[in-house]
Design a protein around this motif. Structure first.
Motif, PDB file in Angstrom:
ATOM      1  N   ASP A  69       0.821  -1.211   0.000  1.00 34.55           N
ATOM      2  CA  ASP A  69       0.000   0.000   0.000  1.00 34.55           C
ATOM      3  C   ASP A  69       0.856   1.263   0.000  1.00 34.55           C
ATOM      4  O   ASP A  69       0.559   2.231  -0.702  1.00 34.55           O
ATOM      5  CB  ASP A  69      -0.932  -0.005   1.220  1.00 34.55           C
ATOM      6  CG  ASP A  69      -2.001  -1.082   1.140  1.00 34.55           C
ATOM      7  OD1 ASP A  69      -2.334  -1.483   0.001  1.00 34.55           O
ATOM      8  OD2 ASP A  69      -2.486  -1.525   2.193  1.00 34.55           O
ATOM      9  N   THR A  70       1.936   1.232   0.797  1.00 33.56           N
ATOM     10  CA  THR A  70       2.837   2.390   0.844  1.00 33.56           C
ATOM     11  C   THR A  70       3.525   2.595  -0.500  1.00 33.56           C
ATOM     12  O   THR A  70       3.652   3.730  -0.993  1.00 33.56           O
ATOM     13  CB  THR A  70       3.891   2.194   1.942  1.00 33.56           C
ATOM     14  OG1 THR A  70       3.238   1.951   3.187  1.00 33.56           O
ATOM     15  CG2 THR A  70       4.779   3.427   2.077  1.00 33.56           C
TER      16      THR A  70
ATOM     17  N   CYS B  22       1.881   6.343  -7.214  1.00 37.61           N
ATOM     18  CA  CYS B  22       0.814   7.226  -7.702  1.00 37.61           C
ATOM     19  C   CYS B  22       1.191   8.697  -7.515  1.00 37.61           C
ATOM     20  O   CYS B  22       0.959   9.528  -8.398  1.00 37.61           O
ATOM     21  CB  CYS B  22      -0.491   6.924  -6.976  1.00 37.61           C
ATOM     22  SG  CYS B  22      -1.265   5.361  -7.439  1.00 37.61           S
ATOM     23  N   SER B  23       1.787   9.015  -6.367  1.00 31.78           N
ATOM     24  CA  SER B  23       2.201  10.396  -6.106  1.00 31.78           C
ATOM     25  C   SER B  23       3.259  10.847  -7.103  1.00 31.78           C
ATOM     26  O   SER B  23       3.214  11.973  -7.615  1.00 31.78           O
ATOM     27  CB  SER B  23       2.735  10.522  -4.672  1.00 31.78           C
ATOM     28  OG  SER B  23       1.721  10.233  -3.734  1.00 31.78           O
TER      29      SER B  23
ATOM     30  N   LYS C 215       2.440   1.597  -3.445  1.00 34.79           N
ATOM     31  CA  LYS C 215       1.441   2.015  -4.421  1.00 34.79           C
ATOM     32  C   LYS C 215       1.164   3.510  -4.301  1.00 34.79           C
ATOM     33  O   LYS C 215       1.082   4.227  -5.312  1.00 34.79           O
ATOM     34  CB  LYS C 215       0.159   1.217  -4.223  1.00 34.79           C
ATOM     35  CG  LYS C 215      -0.919   1.509  -5.259  1.00 34.79           C
ATOM     36  CD  LYS C 215      -2.117   0.581  -5.074  1.00 34.79           C
ATOM     37  CE  LYS C 215      -3.199   0.875  -6.104  1.00 34.79           C
ATOM     38  NZ  LYS C 215      -4.363  -0.032  -5.940  1.00 34.79           N
ATOM     39  N   GLU C 216       1.033   3.993  -3.070  1.00 39.37           N
ATOM     40  CA  GLU C 216       0.809   5.420  -2.858  1.00 39.37           C
ATOM     41  C   GLU C 216       1.986   6.246  -3.371  1.00 39.37           C
ATOM     42  O   GLU C 216       1.806   7.305  -3.995  1.00 39.37           O
ATOM     43  CB  GLU C 216       0.587   5.688  -1.369  1.00 39.37           C
ATOM     44  CG  GLU C 216       0.306   7.144  -1.050  1.00 39.37           C
ATOM     45  CD  GLU C 216       0.108   7.383   0.434  1.00 39.37           C
ATOM     46  OE1 GLU C 216       0.048   8.563   0.839  1.00 39.37           O
ATOM     47  OE2 GLU C 216       0.028   6.396   1.194  1.00 39.37           O
ATOM     48  N   ALA C 217       3.210   5.757  -3.130  1.00 37.27           N
ATOM     49  CA  ALA C 217       4.400   6.480  -3.599  1.00 37.27           C
ATOM     50  C   ALA C 217       4.449   6.526  -5.116  1.00 37.27           C
ATOM     51  O   ALA C 217       4.781   7.559  -5.717  1.00 37.27           O
ATOM     52  CB  ALA C 217       5.661   5.811  -3.044  1.00 37.27           C
TER      53      ALA C 217
END
Length: 438
Positions: A253-254, A260-261, A256-258
């Motif tokens: 999850d971390t 996307c950002s 994936k967020e990185a």
């Protein structure tokens, strides 16, 4: 055959290095074509000449003048009309009627039997087309010179107007990665600014629970993150805009967020670590959710596991263009090798540069090198010269993918090709010098 992302055969087999390069180049071309459909006035910017180093020229630089601007002397010597020359060894005697300096032309016309003392770069006076170098004159005084007729031909040692560059013709072609000499050339034409492609925005991150930032204490099993610093140095050489996303933990999850950002603000994302087959290597899984994965195994050493593909546009992204992605290995040497062999050319191509073949030379191996056929190896080495002047190359000791010292001490790669086997002392091998000299 074109190699497309998410090809099952591609994901399960090891690609030849040349196939990997071709796959990357093909996808970059797709991204360029997508970008050309987007109206974006910021793609090209006008920058002062002193800020243009390592930028990529966006349009042909046309010369506003002829270079040279007029016929001039290529030598220190004497200018005269070459119709008096011939094949005979008979001496010619010419009367000196003046002197021409660079920036201070002689005003007047040179007649038959006359000459003019002239300095390199000085304008050729009316009536002259030939210069005899001072050292070829057999006899001279303050008022006359003598030399043999057959020492030179009419027109020698004269630089013609427009010989180097013609007005309105390209002095530097679009797509050029601008070097110091290019800036000097532009300045010599009186040009103070250049149109260049916008700098690519490149996001970098390191993945791994074992990584620590500089200044943190090292606990059991942890290491300092060196890869972001190596990548920053490599990217700065290309004068790109770097977005440092720091260290990301081994959590899907971390990560994936990185990703996307980064995709919202960057043209390219480069990660290191998380691309092998370990249980905590989540990059492949995330890439298949967020975009297309290109390949994972390359028949090379070091750097066999490497991810490549694109991240789809996400909400809030500045443009609709996909983000190019490179998932590099975690080992420090493998990061640099894969950057040199694959990433660097892709970044330049995506940023508008004309692609050129890597500069390869050859040298004599000083010691034996073990090599298995079936993969390409990039061994770190030092290029030198033997006592008899021949180029030689020696490895920088142990070639482990985690030994960053082997890169720090090296000035080149020894390239051992796919089908090559062991190398004996005295064998010639291909060598690629590291970039950065010019």
């Amino acid at each position: 055959m074109k190699i497309s992302p998410n090809n099952p055969m591609l994901l399960s087999s090891s690609l030849h290095v040349d196939e990997a390069r071709k796959a990357i180049s093909d996808l970059v071309i797709e991204l360029i074509e997508e970008s050309q459909k987007i109206i974006d006035p910021s793609k090209i910017e006008l920058v002062p000449l002193d800020q243009a180093i390592n930028r990529i020229l966006a349009q042909d630089l046309l010369s506003p003048i002829d270079v040279p601007a007029a016929d001039n002397s290529a030598m220190d010597g004497y200018a005269f009309n070459g119709t008096c020359l011939g094949d005979s060894e008979t001496n010619i005697s010419l009367k000196i009627i003046g002197t021409a300096y660079a920036g201070k032309p002689f005003v007047g016309k040179i007649g038959a039997g006359e000459c003019l003392k002239i300095m390199t770069g000085a304008l050729m006076p009316i009536g002259t087309d030939t210069v005899i170098p001072q050292e070829l004159v057999s006899s001279q005084s303050d008022i006359t010179i003598e030399f043999k007729q057959n020492l030179l031909k009419p027109g020698e040692n004269r630089r013609l107007r427009g010989e180097d560059l013609q007005k309105a013709k390209p002095a530097i072609e679009s797509g050029r990665l601008l070097r110091p000499s290019d800036l000097g050339l532009a300045a010599s034409l009186g040009i103070s600014s250049l149109k260049v492609h916008r700098k690519l925005k490149v996001a970098i991150l390191s993945s791994g629970d074992e990584l620590r930032t500089l200044g943190q204490a090292l606990d059991a099993g942890s290491i300092y993150d060196s890869n972001r610093y190596s990548l920053t140095g490599l990217l700065n050489r290309l004068n790109l805009e770097i977005i440092d996303c720091g260290i990301v933990r081994d959590d899907p999850d971390t990560l994936k967020e990185a990703f996307c950002s980064a995709a919202k603000i960057a043209d390219v994302l480069i990660s290191s670590g998380g691309v092998s087959v370990g249980e905590a290597d989540f990059t492949k899984q995330i890439m298949q959710e967020l975009g297309d994965v290109g390949f994972w195994k390359i028949a090379m050493r070091p750097g066999r596991p490497m991810a490549f593909g694109t991240l789809k546009p996400v909400t809030g992204q500045a443009t609709a263009r996909r983000t190019l992605f490179f998932g590099l290995p975690g080992n420090p040497v493998a990061v640099m090798v894969t950057f040199y062999q694959f990433v660097r050319a892709a970044l330049l191509q995506l940023n508008g540069a004309s692609l050129t073949e890597p500069q390869i030379t050859q040298a004599i191996a000083e010691s034996p090198i073990r090599k298995k056929p079936g993969r390409t190896e990039f061994q770190r080495a030092i290029l030198g010269r033997s006592e008899d002047g021949k180029p030689t190359v020696k490895l920088t000791g142990s070639q482990g993918a985690g030994i960053l010292r082997s890169m720090s001490e090296a000035n080149c790669f020894v390239i051992l090709h796919h089908d090559q086997g062991n190398i004996a002392p005295g064998d010639w091998v291909d060598v690629a010098l590291f970039d950065g000299l010019l």
